[in-house]
Enzyme design. Structure first.
Site, PDB file in Angstrom:
ATOM      1  N   SER A 165       0.810  -1.223   0.000  1.00 30.91           N
ATOM      2  CA  SER A 165       0.000   0.000   0.000  1.00 30.91           C
ATOM      3  C   SER A 165       0.842   1.270   0.000  1.00 30.91           C
ATOM      4  O   SER A 165       0.326   2.341  -0.298  1.00 30.91           O
ATOM      5  CB  SER A 165      -0.930   0.011   1.218  1.00 30.91           C
ATOM      6  OG  SER A 165      -0.181  -0.159   2.399  1.00 30.91           O
ATOM      7  N   ASP A 206      -3.371   8.267   7.587  1.00 32.65           N
ATOM      8  CA  ASP A 206      -4.314   7.449   8.356  1.00 32.65           C
ATOM      9  C   ASP A 206      -3.534   6.687   9.428  1.00 32.65           C
ATOM     10  O   ASP A 206      -2.418   7.084   9.773  1.00 32.65           O
ATOM     11  CB  ASP A 206      -5.131   6.531   7.422  1.00 32.65           C
ATOM     12  CG  ASP A 206      -4.279   5.462   6.745  1.00 32.65           C
ATOM     13  OD1 ASP A 206      -3.095   5.288   7.117  1.00 32.65           O
ATOM     14  OD2 ASP A 206      -4.798   4.780   5.829  1.00 32.65           O
ATOM     15  N   HIS A 241      -0.545   4.811   7.141  1.00 33.40           N
ATOM     16  CA  HIS A 241       0.127   5.300   5.935  1.00 33.40           C
ATOM     17  C   HIS A 241       0.587   6.740   6.055  1.00 33.40           C
ATOM     18  O   HIS A 241      -0.168   7.592   6.506  1.00 33.40           O
ATOM     19  CB  HIS A 241      -0.821   5.143   4.737  1.00 33.40           C
ATOM     20  CG  HIS A 241      -1.260   3.727   4.540  1.00 33.40           C
ATOM     21  ND1 HIS A 241      -2.516   3.285   4.876  1.00 33.40           N
ATOM     22  CD2 HIS A 241      -0.575   2.647   4.094  1.00 33.40           C
ATOM     23  CE1 HIS A 241      -2.603   1.995   4.618  1.00 33.40           C
ATOM     24  NE2 HIS A 241      -1.441   1.581   4.150  1.00 33.40           N
TER      25      HIS A 241
END
Ligand SMILES: *[C@@H]1O[C@H](CO)[C@@H](O)[C@H](O)[C@H]1NC(C)=O
Ligand SMILES: *[C@@H]1O[C@H](CO)[C@@H](O)[C@H](O)[C@H]1NC(C)=O
Ligand SMILES: *[C@@H]1O[C@H](CO)[C@@H](O)[C@H](O)[C@H]1NC(C)=O
Ligand SMILES: *[C@@H]1O[C@H](CO)[C@@H](O)[C@H](O)[C@H]1NC(C)=O
Length: 363
Positions: free
Chosen positions: A36, A317, A320
């Protein structure tokens, strides 16, 4: 896009100075493998919780929410700019036609070195699967370029950043995965590195030569981990940060060995340990994420309003980093890619943590 403007200004300046000469990228193509931290949309059509194709992700990205797990560009986007590409490298999920000659981004949120990693999230494209996808690309490029394909693929830039999920979405979830009962942290690092070695060799066999391999960062500092485990008065969950260090410690000598065993390999280790916490010096500890996050998975609450000034945060978040951190990572990674060309030294980030000041000869 702002950087297009900057690039065209630079181009105007250089063409004024040199009376012409187009600003071609420094390499013909750039291939990206990862999770991610650099997924740019490969998970959008998968059935998975590891998705970021909704607002407030992408609040600072020209096209809005694209599947990038941050407010703006990822480090891979920025490296593409620094290499001189005037468009981002397309995700494998949507790359088609001659797009792939510029490179492809295979990264997938939730993915790991191990196939089972992240399975509790749903669909994801493991590193083995990313390599299979790359083989598809290689065969298509061979169809387009014929016998020039091998030389072409040798000239490309490659970056890979894998392993975080093999801890966060595997070893640290003993209710779902048996790895922490099967292996001590040291043994687990050995097992991961053995598998990674095979995967890096596969990448080499497909033509990768100039490859920047990113070490793991201080994942125990992620706000979602801090919220779950507590810190005993430290800034981070030290036992998680300590867990990933054996992985980095084994990766560095492996890269050195691969460079001496594989003809023409210019692999470099990129240390990212400490970069997230150091990129934004005054980042708030009491309110550490820019977006409001869901308690269960640490991702942004869909369509919630994010913080106003993203440059004041390290984390977008619960897991991340913000674009501010990605910028820092990109500079390190870009310098690493260049250093394999011009310098006889491995590129080690000089930063906090256990890798401070680390620098040594490569060959
Ligand atoms: C590639 O995909 C884009 C959108 O995904 C589409 O607009 C375009 O026509 C496709 N090009 C080719 C050559 O298939
Ligand atoms: C906090 O400290 C206790 C006692 O030293 C230890 O058992 C526990 O694992 C620590 N927790 C974390 C999150 O480090
Ligand atoms: C490199 O080559 C040596 C000698 O053949 C071998 O012992 C070693 O296992 C190889 N290392 C890697 C990482 O392939
Ligand atoms: C965001 O914060 C930075 C650092 O304090 C500051 O320089 C910048 O002006 C702020 N931007 C806005 C839009 O408030």
């Amino acid at each position: 896009m702002a950087w297009r403007v900057i690039l065209s200004v630079l181009f105007l300046i250089s063409s004024n100075l040199q009376g012409g000469a187009a600003g071609a990228p420094q390499v013909p193509c750039y291939f990206i493998y990862g999770d991610s931290l650099c997924d740019s949309g490969n998970n959008n059509d998968l059935v998975t919780d590891a998705k970021a194709n909704y607002s407030p992700y992408g609040v600072d990205f020209p096209e809005g929410a694209t599947g990038r797990f941050t407010n703006g560009r990822t480090f891979a986007d920025i490296i593409a700019e620094l290499l001189g590409f005037d468009e981002y490298i397309p995700p494998f999920a949507t790359a088609n036609g001659s797009d792939i000659l510029r490179g492809v981004n295979y990264a997938s949120g939730g993915a790991g070195i191990r196939d089972e990693t992240g399975q509790q999230l749903g669909g994801r494209i493991s590193l083995n699967h990313q390599l299979q996808n790359h083989l598809i690309t290689v065969l298509r490029i061979r169809e387009m370029l014929g016998e020039d394909a091998a030389t072409y693929l040798n000239k490309c830039a490659y970056t890979i950043w894998m392993g975080s999920n093999d801890y966060l979405n595997n070893y640290l979830m003993p209710d779902i995965y048996p790895t922490s009962t099967l292996y001590t942290p040291e043994e687990y690092a050995d097992v991961l590195i053995e598998q990674y070695e095979q995967q890096l060799k596969t990448l080499y066999s497909y033509g990768a030569r100039r490859l920047a391999i990113f070490g793991l960062s201080e994942i125990g500092c992620a706000p979602a981990e801090v919220a779950e485990y507590g810190t005993n008065g430290s800034l981070c969950v030290d036992k998680i940060d300590d867990l990933v260090l054996p992985f980095n410690d084994r990766l560095k000598p492996l890269i050195k060995e691969l460079n001496s065993n594989l003809t023409g390999a210019e692999f470099v280790y990129v240390s990212t340990y400490g970069v997230t916490t150091n990129a934004v010096p005054g980042a708030s500890l009491t309110s550490p994420t820019c977006c409001k996050v869901k308690k269960d998975d640490g991702q942004c609450i869909p369509f919630s309003t994010p913080c106003l000034n993203r440059t004041l945060y390290s984390y977008y978040d619960g897991f991340h980093p913000t674009e501010t951190v990605h910028l820092e990572v990109a500079e390190i990674g870009y310098a690493a890619l260049l250093s394999s060309d011009a310098s006889p030294f491995d590129f080690y980030r000089v930063s906090g943590g256990s890798e401070e000041g680390y620098s040594e000869s490569k060959r």
